[in-house]
Design a protein around this motif. Structure first.
Motif, PDB file in Angstrom:
ATOM      1  N   UNK A 459       4.680  -0.822  -6.691  1.00 35.18           N
ATOM      2  CA  UNK A 459       4.009  -0.636  -7.973  1.00 35.18           C
ATOM      3  C   UNK A 459       3.820  -2.006  -8.627  1.00 35.18           C
ATOM      4  N   UNK A 460       2.562  -2.416  -8.857  1.00 33.66           N
ATOM      5  CA  UNK A 460       2.301  -3.724  -9.465  1.00 33.66           C
ATOM      6  C   UNK A 460       1.094  -3.636 -10.388  1.00 33.66           C
ATOM      7  N   UNK A 461       1.058  -4.512 -11.382  1.00 37.76           N
ATOM      8  CA  UNK A 461      -0.019  -4.408 -12.364  1.00 37.76           C
ATOM      9  C   UNK A 461      -1.094  -5.474 -12.204  1.00 37.76           C
ATOM     10  N   UNK A 462      -1.005  -6.336 -11.181  1.00 39.25           N
ATOM     11  CA  UNK A 462      -2.020  -7.365 -11.025  1.00 39.25           C
ATOM     12  C   UNK A 462      -2.172  -7.738  -9.561  1.00 39.25           C
ATOM     13  N   UNK A 463      -3.378  -8.107  -9.184  1.00 43.36           N
ATOM     14  CA  UNK A 463      -3.643  -8.494  -7.803  1.00 43.36           C
ATOM     15  C   UNK A 463      -5.056  -8.989  -7.644  1.00 43.36           C
ATOM     16  N   UNK A 464      -5.599  -8.843  -6.432  1.00 43.16           N
ATOM     17  CA  UNK A 464      -6.917  -9.378  -6.094  1.00 43.16           C
ATOM     18  C   UNK A 464      -7.620  -8.367  -5.200  1.00 43.16           C
ATOM     19  N   UNK A 465      -8.843  -8.661  -4.846  1.00 42.61           N
ATOM     20  CA  UNK A 465      -9.576  -7.834  -3.896  1.00 42.61           C
ATOM     21  C   UNK A 465      -8.779  -7.683  -2.606  1.00 42.61           C
ATOM     22  N   UNK A 466      -8.583  -6.463  -2.155  1.00 49.03           N
ATOM     23  CA  UNK A 466      -7.846  -6.220  -0.923  1.00 49.03           C
ATOM     24  C   UNK A 466      -6.364  -6.014  -1.103  1.00 49.03           C
ATOM     25  N   UNK A 467      -5.864  -6.063  -2.333  1.00 49.85           N
ATOM     26  CA  UNK A 467      -4.420  -5.875  -2.541  1.00 49.85           C
ATOM     27  C   UNK A 467      -3.948  -4.500  -2.082  1.00 49.85           C
ATOM     28  N   UNK A 468      -4.875  -3.550  -1.991  1.00 56.09           N
ATOM     29  CA  UNK A 468      -4.489  -2.198  -1.564  1.00 56.09           C
ATOM     30  C   UNK A 468      -3.927  -2.168  -0.152  1.00 56.09           C
ATOM     31  N   UNK A 469      -4.311  -3.117   0.695  1.00 57.31           N
ATOM     32  CA  UNK A 469      -3.823  -3.069   2.082  1.00 57.31           C
ATOM     33  C   UNK A 469      -2.338  -3.423   2.184  1.00 57.31           C
ATOM     34  N   UNK A 470      -1.750  -3.862   1.078  1.00 58.05           N
ATOM     35  CA  UNK A 470      -0.311  -4.103   1.023  1.00 58.05           C
ATOM     36  C   UNK A 470       0.392  -3.002   0.230  1.00 58.05           C
ATOM     37  N   UNK A 471      -0.238  -1.824   0.231  1.00 56.19           N
ATOM     38  CA  UNK A 471       0.389  -0.653  -0.386  1.00 56.19           C
ATOM     39  C   UNK A 471       0.444  -0.701  -1.896  1.00 56.19           C
ATOM     40  N   UNK A 472      -0.333  -1.581  -2.527  1.00 54.31           N
ATOM     41  CA  UNK A 472      -0.205  -1.754  -3.968  1.00 54.31           C
ATOM     42  C   UNK A 472      -0.649  -0.511  -4.729  1.00 54.31           C
TER      43      UNK A 472
END
Length: 799
Positions: A459-472
């Motif tokens: 569970x995280x509140x910030x990232x970048x394009x493609x962060x979903x592939x790390x289970x975000x």
């Protein structure tokens, strides 16, 4: 389509010289195709064009404005999908690279790029991609009719055209109905003309969506990677799923993600955690996880961040607590932050192990922020990752099942701080928007190695394009606990979901402020949460976010909707499978399936999967709620009242009703009486079908696996149970299954419930034999019990 004067057969490696055949003013000097990448040599910028998937291209500058080699950082947005075999064509005026139905055409004179899908121009460069030592920019042309999603978390309306917004992830505490800069921005745009543009750059910058110049889409950044990606699609939905294919699909989430979370800022002791869980159990409200905020490592808000260890006064035996929760099938989720205060117990260790972002002289970069004087973990460096990971590893050994990364924008991130990444010293300004992405990658990748049989929850509140592939699993930050805070939540989730961040959700009930408890606001927000990716009430603890601490009717309504969410587990979990397999969002804009002209800008309603249309009540004291329904036939999910679409419906409101419709021809599998997601039994299902004469054919696929294996999708360890309906003179239902997994039951008990029938059927047959059934005259529903082998085909005729 531009004329094609010749078609070249292109082997795996070929150089096409253009010196002889081009006039003197031509700017493209040569092109070289190697595997899936075309190298374009010009008299100004040299660049590459790579086919990165069917109908998708990545353009990367190789030289800067001075003709010097440009030192690109690695891509964070792109996922490696292997090599493709595009087709190269050349005429006297242009070069074209094609893959799938798409082509990128390079004008030899200007070396401007234009993108075509099935022969139709979708988008073209205006001033193109340029770079200097200080700035990277991309300019594309817009036509006057197109509408644009993009920018990620902002509260601006669904069509973001006409806005300029910072590309810099930044907290916006207590936001309501307007925000131009928030926790999780995306340097990406998706057009109603069915293309997306991804600016593959993590630096501080700006996105201008036709504001300065109405006919120009412009990205700019303060240095960083000089690259962008164009994805072309058949439709808006196809463009979205193709974009996710380029940036990476989300791994299949653990099934318990769809349960109820007990969460607040925050539980201050081991005893308080036990008491909260006991309250949920005693009051018959399902629960699957407890989330511990920052009090697990310190008794005060300030001064303790970075301890990364239990406060033993408040939590004297955390292993026992976690074990006790696990025995009740309840997961423990802990918050961590990347800030290590100089007052924390781990400060000296972090400094000694070179784990922190640095100054130019190599010393730790320290600064003051709300929680104290601090350094920032360098999640890009090997030393920073190794140091940080040791604490996660210890906590995982104690039984912690989920991880909450907070303040990961980072909330404070000096531009001149230095990170070490791929043996390069890079300042914070250039890497800022990729910090949360890299942090999630570190946690996810190490957990997969440490716990190879477990799906990480991140569970995280910030990232970048493609962060979903790390289970975000992102959330929308510290939203105001107000009606103004509730109103933008559909917009925020949809804008993220179309770019792959499909588990974006809100702190249900609102987080920030709120002087007094508003029972109607709380109830409406939790009702919305029942049809959201994650059900997690969370707030500052002056007003309890957990329903167990409120009186009836609030508590009883919350219980009803939480139980409904648990009953919908097989449907919701199948949405997770669709997302992992195809990149399809869970929450979907109505423009995916209906007229873009009508629905592109709509953020009042959304589709929850293919079956349900949800309209969130965002105003207090309403006796009815006006909702425009798309064309077709719709049924009230709760009463089965039939509605003709294409009209505005006045939905009658009471405290315990909520505007949800089922599309005619929809199937919905459900499971009753679950107190935990672990109680789910795939061998016993109730499957609802909403029949209507307007729908002659319908189909639905239910996906099942063991709920925990991280490799279910990779190795095909799941079943796909397909339901189809044919409605002519009589209604026929077919059930077919394919696939298997370890622990799969051998037999299945199904209860089929058919809605929408006007009269009692005269006969029902199952596989050709007459069968008994139950008819509810008041509800006009037919119920039919079936027992069959797990993979046995079933045909039902209703006459």
């Amino acid at each position: 389509m531009l004329a094609r004067l010749s078609t070249l057969f292109v082997p795996a490696f070929v150089t096409v010289s253009t010196f002889v055949c081009l006039p003197a003013f031509a700017h493209v000097e040569s092109v070289t195709l190697k595997d899936s990448t075309l190298i374009v040599d010009t008299n100004t910028y040299d660049f590459s064009v790579s086919a990165v998937a069917d109908n998708s291209f990545a353009i990367t500058l190789l030289t800067d404005e001075n003709g010097e080699a440009y030192d690109n950082l690695p891509s964070m947005a792109l996922v490696n999908q292997g090599e493709f075999s595009p087709t190269l064509e050349e005429t006297s005026t242009e070069v074209s690279l094609s893959i799938g139905k798409s082509s990128v055409v390079i004008d030899k004179d200007s070396h401007a790029l234009s993108y075509f899908y099935d022969g139709e121009l979708r988008v073209a460069e205006r001033n193109g991609l340029t770079a200097s030592a200080e700035k990277v920019s991309l300019s594309l042309a817009l036509d006057e009719s197109e509408m644009l999603y993009g920018g990620g978390q902002r509260v601006l309306g669904m069509d973001r055209r006409g806005h300029t917004m910072p590309l810099y992830n930044k907290a916006h505490y207590g936001y309501t109905t307007s925000s131009n800069q928030m926790y999780f921005g995306l340097s990406a745009v998706m057009s109603s003309k069915h293309y997306s543009v991804l600016f593959d750059n993590t630096a501080s910058g700006e996105l201008d969506m036709g504001n300065t110049n109405p006919d120009e889409l412009r990205f700019s950044a303060e240095g960083g990677r000089a690259s962008y990606i164009v994805v072309l699609g058949e439709s808006l939905k196809d463009t979205a799923t193709s974009t996710v294919a380029v940036t990476g699909k989300q791994p299949l989430v653990p099934r318990w993600l769809f349960g109820n979370f007990a969460s607040r800022f925050g539980y201050k002791s081991q005893q308080e955690v036990a008491d909260v869980v006991s309250a949920f159990n005693a009051q018959d409200i399902p629960l699957d996880a407890v989330v511990l905020d920052l009090y697990w490592f310190g008794k005060d808000v300030k001064g303790h961040m970075g301890n990364l260890n239990w406060d033993k006064e408040a939590f004297p035996n955390p292993e026992k607590m976690i074990s006790s929760l696990k025995q009740q099938d309840i997961k423990t989720v802990l918050i961590t932050e990347p800030f290590i205060l100089t007052t924390s117990s781990q400060w000296e260790s972090a400094v000694a192990n070179n784990a922190l972002a640095q100054k130019d002289d190599g010393s730790p970069y320290t600064f003051d922020f709300y929680f104290g004087n601090t350094g920032l973990v360098d999640v890009f460096s090997d030393e920073g990752q190794q140091w940080f990971w040791q604490y996660y590893k210890k906590l995982a050994a104690q039984g912690v099942a989920g991880w909450w990364g907070d303040l990961g924008e980072p909330e404070v991130h000096p531009d001149d701080s230095i990170h070490l990444w791929h043996s390069k010293k890079i300042n914070g300004q250039v890497l800022h928007n990729g910090y949360g992405h890299q942090w999630a990658k570190m946690v996810y990748s190490n957990l997969r190695e440490l716990q190879p049989d477990t799906r990480p929850f991140v569970l995280m509140r910030s990232g970048f394009l493609g962060s979903q592939r790390f289970g975000m699993v992102p959330w929308t930050g510290d939203v105001s606990r107000s009606w103004g805070g509730l109103k933008p939540q559909v917009e925020l989730a949809l804008q993220m979901s179309v770019f792959g961040l499909a588990y974006t959700h809100s702190d249900l009930g609102g987080f920030a402020g709120g002087e007094a408890f508003d029972p109607e606001l709380y109830t409406r927000w939790l009702q919305f949460g029942a049809f959201s990716p994650v059900f997690r009430p969370h707030a500052q603890d002056a007003i309890a976010p957990e329903p167990v601490f409120h009186d009836d009717p609030v508590k009883s309504i919350a219980r009803e909707f939480i139980k409904l969410r648990y009953a919908m587990l097989p449907y919701n979990y199948s949405l997770a499978f669709e997302n992992a397999l195809h990149g399809t969002p869970l929450m979907r804009p109505l423009a995916f399936d209906y007229s873009q002209k009508t629905w592109f800008e709509n953020a009042q309603s959304y589709m929850w999967g293919d079956a349900l249309l949800v309209s969130v009540v965002t105003e207090p004291n309403q006796s009815s709620w006006d909702v425009k329904l798309p064309e077709g036939v719709w049924f009230d999910f709760f009463s089965d009242t039939r509605f003709e679409g294409g009209n505005v419906v006045q939905y009658p409101l009471q405290d315990n009703t909520f505007p949800v419709w089922v599309k005619a021809g929809s199937f919905m599998p459900m499971s009753e009486e679950l107190a935990r997601t672990e109680d789910y039994n795939p061998a016993e299902l109730t499957v609802h079908y909403w029949a209507d004469n307007s729908v002659s054919h319908a189909s639905y696929t239910l996906y099942e696996d063991d709920g925990v294996s991280p490799d279910s999708v990779k190795y095909g360890l799941y079943t796909a149970m397909t339901f189809t309906a044919e409605h002519a003179e009589q209604l026929r239902l077919h059930i077919d299954s394919a696939g298997s997994y370890m622990g799969m039951p051998q037999r299945r008990k199904l209860t089929m419930v058919v809605h929408g029938q006007d009269t009692r059927p005269t006969q029902v047959q199952v596989n050709g034999a007459s069968s008994g059934f139950t008819w509810d005259e008041k509800g006009k529903t037919l119920s039919l019990a079936i027992s069959c082998d797990y993979q046995q085909s079933v045909e039902i005729k209703i006459m």
